[in-house]
Design an enzyme around this catalytic site. Structure first.
Site, PDB file in Angstrom:
ATOM      1  N   ARG A   1       0.789  -1.064  -0.110  1.00 56.53           N
ATOM      2  CA  ARG A   1       0.020  -0.060  -0.108  1.00 56.53           C
ATOM      3  C   ARG A   1       0.686   1.221   0.124  1.00 56.53           C
ATOM      4  O   ARG A   1       0.403   2.189  -0.456  1.00 56.53           O
ATOM      5  CB  ARG A   1      -1.037  -0.085   1.156  1.00 56.53           C
TER       6      ARG A   1
ATOM      7  N   GLU B   1       4.583 -10.828  15.560  1.00 53.11           N
ATOM      8  CA  GLU B   1       4.154 -11.381  16.780  1.00 53.11           C
ATOM      9  C   GLU B   1       4.383 -12.941  16.922  1.00 53.11           C
ATOM     10  O   GLU B   1       4.907 -13.415  17.883  1.00 53.11           O
ATOM     11  CB  GLU B   1       2.679 -11.275  16.707  1.00 53.11           C
TER      12      GLU B   1
END
Length: 186
Positions: A71, A108
């Site tokens: 993006r 994560e």
């Protein structure tokens, strides 16, 4: 629309904020996903955003805009075109065809890696190329930190990191050793 400010005015900020759709529980429960597709298909909001960025960065003496996969390409390439400077994609590992430098960053659960062509920031000058890093969202800062490090590894200087949205509560800006400018702060 006020075009002489380095910080976006309240009216333009409201148009941009209102054009970003929030989708609850995507991609998992508890996440309030900021969907920029509704900003992209809103010509008024998108033009306000790009016009503001052009005004902010026109006097930065930039050589390149670097956009983070994927993006960041949308905003970075448009901005580079308006500023009449080069655009450099920072991609996920294995997507660039030429010799690259890469930087790992933690997720994560595990790691990911971004890379850039080794010669992406050659500018024919004696001093380092001045680069603005652009992406749609700053969350925890891992990807942006890796991308800014890559710019430096490739022999350029990351002068600022620019984001359309910053999730301030995640404190990603604290990971960056470069000034951060975010338009929408949540």
């Amino acid at each position: 629309m006020v075009l002489n400010s380095k910080v976006i005015n309240k009216e333009d900020l409201k148009v941009i904020k209102n054009s970003i759709r929030v989708i609850p529980d995507f991609p998992k429960p508890g996440i309030m996903f900021k969907d920029i597709t509704t900003l992209l298909n809103n010509p008024k909001a998108y033009n306000i955003l790009i016009s503001h960025l052009v005004q902010r960065y026109k006097d930065y003496n930039l050589d390149y805009i670097a956009g983070i996969d994927a993006r960041g390409f949308i905003f970075g390439a448009a901005l580079a075109s308006h500023l009449n400077i080069g655009f450099v994609p920072i991609r996920k590992k294995g997507k660039l065809p030429y010799t690259t430098v890469s930087q790992k960053y933690s997720l994560e659960y595990g790691f990911d890696e971004v890379e850039v062509h080794i010669d992406a920031f050659e500018n024919g000058k004696d001093e380092k190329a001045r680069v603005l890093l652009v992406d749609d969202l700053l969350a925890t800062g891992g990807t942006a930190q890796a991308a800014a490090t890559l710019i430096d590894m490739a022999g350029a200087q990351c002068v600022e990191c620019c984001f359309v949205i910053e999730l301030s509560f995640l404190e990603g800006a604290k990971k960056l050793n470069t000034p951060v400018y975010s338009i929408v702060k949540d």
